[in-house]
Design a protein around this motif. Structure first.
Motif, PDB file in Angstrom:
ATOM      1  N   ASN A   9       0.862  -1.182   0.000  1.00 38.02           N
ATOM      2  CA  ASN A   9       0.000   0.000   0.000  1.00 38.02           C
ATOM      3  C   ASN A   9       0.898   1.230   0.000  1.00 38.02           C
ATOM      4  O   ASN A   9       1.506   1.552   1.015  1.00 38.02           O
ATOM      5  CB  ASN A   9      -0.883  -0.033   1.261  1.00 38.02           C
ATOM      6  N   HIS A  98      -9.335   0.590   4.955  1.00 38.06           N
ATOM      7  CA  HIS A  98      -8.053   0.844   5.628  1.00 38.06           C
ATOM      8  C   HIS A  98      -8.283   1.755   6.830  1.00 38.06           C
ATOM      9  O   HIS A  98      -9.130   2.659   6.787  1.00 38.06           O
ATOM     10  CB  HIS A  98      -7.057   1.480   4.653  1.00 38.06           C
ATOM     11  N   GLU A 100      -6.769   4.206   7.939  1.00 37.93           N
ATOM     12  CA  GLU A 100      -6.616   5.645   7.682  1.00 37.93           C
ATOM     13  C   GLU A 100      -7.873   6.207   7.024  1.00 37.93           C
ATOM     14  O   GLU A 100      -8.239   7.364   7.255  1.00 37.93           O
ATOM     15  CB  GLU A 100      -5.363   5.889   6.820  1.00 37.93           C
ATOM     16  N   GLU A 170      -5.294  -5.549  10.446  1.00 35.17           N
ATOM     17  CA  GLU A 170      -4.287  -4.525  10.679  1.00 35.17           C
ATOM     18  C   GLU A 170      -4.567  -3.820  12.003  1.00 35.17           C
ATOM     19  O   GLU A 170      -5.356  -2.863  12.044  1.00 35.17           O
ATOM     20  CB  GLU A 170      -4.322  -3.497   9.549  1.00 35.17           C
ATOM     21  N   ALA A 174      -0.288  -0.870  15.305  1.00 38.86           N
ATOM     22  CA  ALA A 174       0.931  -1.396  14.679  1.00 38.86           C
ATOM     23  C   ALA A 174       1.194  -0.782  13.307  1.00 38.86           C
ATOM     24  O   ALA A 174       2.176  -1.117  12.664  1.00 38.86           O
ATOM     25  CB  ALA A 174       0.836  -2.914  14.561  1.00 38.86           C
ATOM     26  N   GLY A 176       2.487   1.794  10.842  1.00 45.50           N
ATOM     27  CA  GLY A 176       3.406   2.923  10.719  1.00 45.50           C
ATOM     28  C   GLY A 176       4.070   3.312  12.019  1.00 45.50           C
ATOM     29  O   GLY A 176       4.689   4.377  12.114  1.00 45.50           O
ATOM     30  N   GLY A 215       0.934  -4.244   9.519  1.00 45.92           N
ATOM     31  CA  GLY A 215       1.350  -3.430  10.668  1.00 45.92           C
ATOM     32  C   GLY A 215       2.834  -3.591  10.890  1.00 45.92           C
ATOM     33  O   GLY A 215       3.269  -4.541  11.530  1.00 45.92           O
ATOM     34  N   VAL A 217       5.248  -4.615   9.017  1.00 49.02           N
ATOM     35  CA  VAL A 217       5.962  -5.800   8.522  1.00 49.02           C
ATOM     36  C   VAL A 217       7.206  -5.323   7.771  1.00 49.02           C
ATOM     37  O   VAL A 217       7.153  -4.375   6.991  1.00 49.02           O
ATOM     38  CB  VAL A 217       5.076  -6.653   7.582  1.00 49.02           C
ATOM     39  N   LEU A 235      -0.132  -7.058   4.244  1.00 46.90           N
ATOM     40  CA  LEU A 235      -0.384  -5.755   3.612  1.00 46.90           C
ATOM     41  C   LEU A 235       0.712  -4.852   4.173  1.00 46.90           C
ATOM     42  O   LEU A 235       0.820  -4.672   5.392  1.00 46.90           O
ATOM     43  CB  LEU A 235      -1.787  -5.248   3.968  1.00 46.90           C
TER      44      LEU A 235
HETATM   45  C1  PEP Z   1      -0.626  -0.176   6.118  1.00 44.56           C
HETATM   46  O1  PEP Z   1      -0.757   1.019   5.968  1.00 44.56           O
HETATM   47  O2  PEP Z   1      -1.491  -0.942   5.656  1.00 44.56           O
HETATM   48  C2  PEP Z   1       0.533  -0.667   6.856  1.00 44.56           C
HETATM   49  C3  PEP Z   1       0.520  -1.903   7.265  1.00 44.56           C
HETATM   50  O3  PEP Z   1       1.547   0.226   7.064  1.00 44.56           O
HETATM   51  P1  PEP Z   1       2.989  -0.087   7.725  1.00 44.56           P
HETATM   52  O4  PEP Z   1       3.499  -1.362   7.076  1.00 44.56           O
HETATM   53  O5  PEP Z   1       3.832   1.094   7.382  1.00 44.56           O
HETATM   54  O6  PEP Z   1       2.763  -0.270   9.180  1.00 44.56           O
END
Ligand code: PEP
Length: 253
Positions: A9, A98, A100, A170, A174, A176, A215, A217, A235
């Motif tokens: 993403n 998502h 966000e 997600e 976790a 970002g 989250g 990864v 993701l």
């Molecule tokens: C995401 O935005 O779906 C996500 C998992 O972000 P990050 O890997 O940066 O935590």
């Protein structure tokens, strides 16, 4: 048999030039990687770069997917994009729900349910995101929250439609943050989700739905997270913006 999937993403990152560069780096990585990964790859660039990305990757193993869409087919929704518009440029998969979008754009379960229906009516595949906030986990309400998010947006569907659903757990705390759910926490929630789907639709549906974890990864923790029996991929946000990191995560399978 369910598929392993690693989806990047890109969020609101990368202008056209940066999109082209990252795609060409990814393509070089794909060519040189050992042919051992069992994971499907997806990337979600911004709307303005989707058409170019889908043209560039037309013949490749990397699928170009959208980060969002509106539920209406067209009309007076300034700034929005419909499923039909995505399909018309060769994009057939969309991320919905998502955190966000839920947090900054007030997308609730009722809106997401409409988006899910619109995507399915247009024969699109959906990567459906959900997950609890830190306060939910601290108050041990995380299973209830996740159950509600899934039931409210997806449990009106016929079993047949689940062939087009990919789930992405997600935990908001976790994303970002650099904080990752432990492999045990991820497996515990993924098993809960699979049981929830089984209780409504039976095992033939629940065993075939891919459940991704998202989250923070990274290449360093991907293998451990993906080795859990109910985690079918990831993701990826931040680490998907670097071709080497993204491919290292893909190759963790
Ligand atoms: C995401 O935005 O779906 C996500 C998992 O972000 P990050 O890997 O940066 O935590």
């Amino acid at each position: 048999m369910r598929k392993n999937i690693v989806a990047g993403n890109w969020k609101m990152n990368n202008d056209l030039a940066a999109t082209k560069t990252l795609i060409s780096e990814l393509e070089s990585q794909v060519k040189t990687r050992p042919d051992v990964s069992g994971a499907e790859m997806m990337i979600a660039p911004t709307f303005t770069n989707l058409m170019e990305a889908s043209k560039l990757l037309k013949e490749s193993d990397i699928e170009v997917i959208a980060q969002n869409m509106h539920f209406a087919e067209n009309g007076a929704y300034t700034g929005e994009i419909s499923a039909g518009m995505l399909k018309s440029i060769g994009v057939s998969t969309v991320i919905l729900g998502h955190s966000e979008r839920r947090e900054y754009f007030n997308e609730d379960d009722a809106i997401l349910k409409q988006k899910v229906d619109a995507a399915l009516e247009n024969n699109m595949r959906i990567v459906f995101c959900f997950g609890e906030k830190l306060e939910d986990r601290n108050s041990e309400n995380h299973f209830n929250v996740v159950e509600g998010q899934i039931k409210n947006a997806l449990f009106h569907l016929e079993a047949e439609s689940w062939k087009s659903i990919v789930l992405a757990y997600e935990p908001v705390w976790a994303i970002g943050t650099g904080e990752t759910a432990s492999p045990e926490q991820a497996q515990e929630m993924h098993a809960f989700i699979r049981n929830l789907v089984a209780s409504k639709y039976g095992e033939s549906v629940s065993e075939n739905v891919s459940i991704l974890y998202g989250g923070s990864v990274k290449p360093a923790n991907a293998k451990e997270i993906f080795s859990n029996p109910d985690v079918d991929g990831g993701l990826i946000g931040g680490a998907a913006l670097d071709a080497e990191s993204f491919m290292a995560i893909v190759n963790a399978f």
